[in-house]
Write an enzyme that holds these catalytic residues in place. Structure first.
Site, PDB file in Angstrom:
ATOM      1  N   CYS A 213       0.905  -1.191   0.072  1.00 19.35           N
ATOM      2  CA  CYS A 213      -0.139   0.072  -0.055  1.00 19.35           C
ATOM      3  C   CYS A 213       0.771   1.132  -0.035  1.00 19.35           C
ATOM      4  CB  CYS A 213      -1.016  -0.086   1.366  1.00 19.35           C
ATOM      5  SG  CYS A 213      -1.993  -1.250   1.309  1.00 19.35           S
ATOM      6  N   ASP A 214       0.621   2.339  -0.540  1.00 17.47           N
ATOM      7  CA  ASP A 214       0.864   3.559  -0.428  1.00 17.47           C
ATOM      8  C   ASP A 214      -0.121   4.740  -0.167  1.00 17.47           C
ATOM      9  OD1 ASP A 214       3.556   4.953  -0.669  1.00 17.47           O
ATOM     10  OD2 ASP A 214       2.205   6.524  -1.775  1.00 17.47           O
TER      11      ASP A 214
END
Length: 204
Positions: A70-71
């Site tokens: 994720c970011d």
């Protein structure tokens, strides 16, 4: 089915744990400054994908596993905001944020590997976050905790910054950095039930 989190974020790991999933952690090495995109949402997806693809080679290709990378970025005034990095930048960001609504984007890159068959999906989750109209004193005190300098968007909802968020439109897990409803649906589309990843509760 083993779930591997390609992230160094304690908040993401804690969110999964509270949802019944004890994930293994792989910390991918990615130069985030090397990536650009037309929008904050697209950039989070590109970065999440880069992190996932950097982490995947370290896993056993013949084993069954789910990899999640994720970011998270904040969008305000048509600009993208990541981790402020230092106190001065965090304070400047909060002077913009107070009393306003911003968008928080979290890109998710999910890889499912079963019997040597690998499938990958990238999806975006977005939430609108409205912040309290903080006083200069409150901003200074919050910055002094050190939390906003090291967090995407300059705040956390599950830490010192929680009281400064007055409302969220969308999944609040997106703001933490990993959308559980989105992750569940993607895994379901890939043939894996969310409950299949749960660890059995300890009897006592």
């Amino acid at each position: 089915m083993r779930l591997v989190l390609a992230s160094s974020s304690p908040a993401r790991l804690r969110t999964l744990s509270r949802a019944g999933i004890e994930a293994d952690v792989v910390r991918p090495e990615v130069d985030e400054d090397a990536f650009t995109a037309p929008s904050a949402g697209e950039l989070t997806c590109i970065l999440a994908s880069a992190k996932g693809e950097a982490a995947a080679p370290s896993l056993d290709a013949d084993a069954d596993w789910v990899l999640v990378a994720c970011d998270t970025l904040l969008e305000l005034d048509q600009r993208t905001w990541g981790k402020p990095g230092d106190a001065a930048s965090a304070e400047a960001l909060w002077r913009r944020l107070r009393g306003r609504t911003a968008r928080v984007h979290t890109g998710h890159h999910i890889v499912v590997n079963t019997a040597g068959d690998r499938r990958a999906v990238t999806r975006l989750a977005t939430a609108e976050v409205t912040f309290a109209d903080l006083s200069d004193e409150e901003i200074a005190a919050y910055v002094e905790t050190g939390e906003p300098a090291r967090c995407a968007g300059g705040f956390t909802i599950d830490g010192f910054g929680g009281p400064f968020v007055t409302s969220i439109r969308g999944d609040h897990h997106t703001v933490v950095g990993i959308s559980l409803p989105l992750l569940r649906q993607v895994l379901l589309d890939l043939g894996i039930g969310w409950h299949e990843l749960w660890q059995a509760p300890t009897q006592g």
